[in-house]
Design an enzyme around this catalytic site. Structure first.
Site, PDB file in Angstrom:
ATOM      1  N   THR A   1      30.904   4.205  59.127  1.00 37.30           N
ATOM      2  CA  THR A   1      29.865   3.223  59.831  1.00 37.30           C
ATOM      3  C   THR A   1      30.369   1.752  59.864  1.00 37.30           C
ATOM      4  O   THR A   1      30.287   0.826  60.677  1.00 37.30           O
ATOM      5  CB  THR A   1      28.652   3.391  59.323  1.00 37.30           C
ATOM      6  OG1 THR A   1      28.444   4.803  59.364  1.00 37.30           O
ATOM      7  CG2 THR A   1      27.595   2.581  59.972  1.00 37.30           C
ATOM      8  N   CYS A   2      31.053   1.331  58.541  1.00 34.58           N
ATOM      9  CA  CYS A   2      31.105  -0.023  58.256  1.00 34.58           C
ATOM     10  C   CYS A   2      32.036  -0.620  59.205  1.00 34.58           C
ATOM     11  O   CYS A   2      32.156  -1.708  59.878  1.00 34.58           O
ATOM     12  CB  CYS A   2      31.539  -0.316  56.801  1.00 34.58           C
ATOM     13  SG  CYS A   2      30.512   0.275  55.746  1.00 34.58           S
ATOM     14  N   SER A   3      33.432   0.276  59.587  1.00 39.65           N
ATOM     15  CA  SER A   3      34.417  -0.248  60.363  1.00 39.65           C
ATOM     16  C   SER A   3      34.103  -0.013  61.794  1.00 39.65           C
ATOM     17  O   SER A   3      34.801  -0.503  62.553  1.00 39.65           O
ATOM     18  CB  SER A   3      35.584   0.691  59.663  1.00 39.65           C
ATOM     19  OG  SER A   3      36.029   0.197  58.631  1.00 39.65           O
TER      20      SER A   3
END
Length: 159
Positions: A48-50
């Site tokens: 999700t972060c990337s």
């Protein structure tokens, strides 16, 4: 106890990649006299972060800065080399990639999470905040597994 709106940020040391290698930066100095948007993620290069969190801030960086924001910073409990590589891979020019290597800032904020079940140790919760001269003016902490209130789009609406 978790930090809240109106609280001063804790005084800790973070790291960032400078022109000559890793450099330490004191939070008091980093946020003094500035309006900043800070978003924290559980880990660089994580799904999700990337795929969504960092790219949203890359895409909306100009619009956020147009709202009298001096600095946009991404923060994670990773080392400075990982944060630097992640920033380069995401073409995050103009975003401060801040390493909270030992999780001291996350702990001082009261926003750490236990990622040991995933082999990640102690990490930061996912959140975003607007900071004015070192004081939290808005704080958006995600529920576990969620990605809504800490998005660039949500922060942009709050500015």
């Amino acid at each position: 106890m978790a930090i809240k709106k109106g609280d001063k940020l804790p005084s800790t040391t973070l790291s960032r990649m400078g022109e000559n290698g890793p450099e330490k930066v004191e939070t008091d100095a980093l946020f003094a006299g500035k309006t900043a948007v800070v978003f924290a993620v559980p880990g660089a290069f994580t799904p999700t972060c990337s795929a969504r969190h960092l790219p949203g801030f890359v895409d909306h960086l100009d619009a956020i800065k147009a709202k009298d924001v001096d600095m946009v910073a991404c923060l994670s409990v990773n080392d400075v080399f990982v944060m630097n590589a992640w920033g380069k891979s995401a073409d995050a020019k103009g975003i401060e990639m801040l390493a909270d290597g030992n999780g001291d800032f996350a702990k001082a904020m009261g926003l750490e999470m236990d990622g040991t079940g995933f082999g990640m140790g102690t990490r930061s919760q996912r959140y975003a905040m607007i900071v004015k001269d070192g004081v939290v003016s808005e704080l958006f902490v995600e529920e576990p597994g969620a990605f809504e209130v800490s998005s660039a789009e949500h922060v942009l609406k709050a500015l």
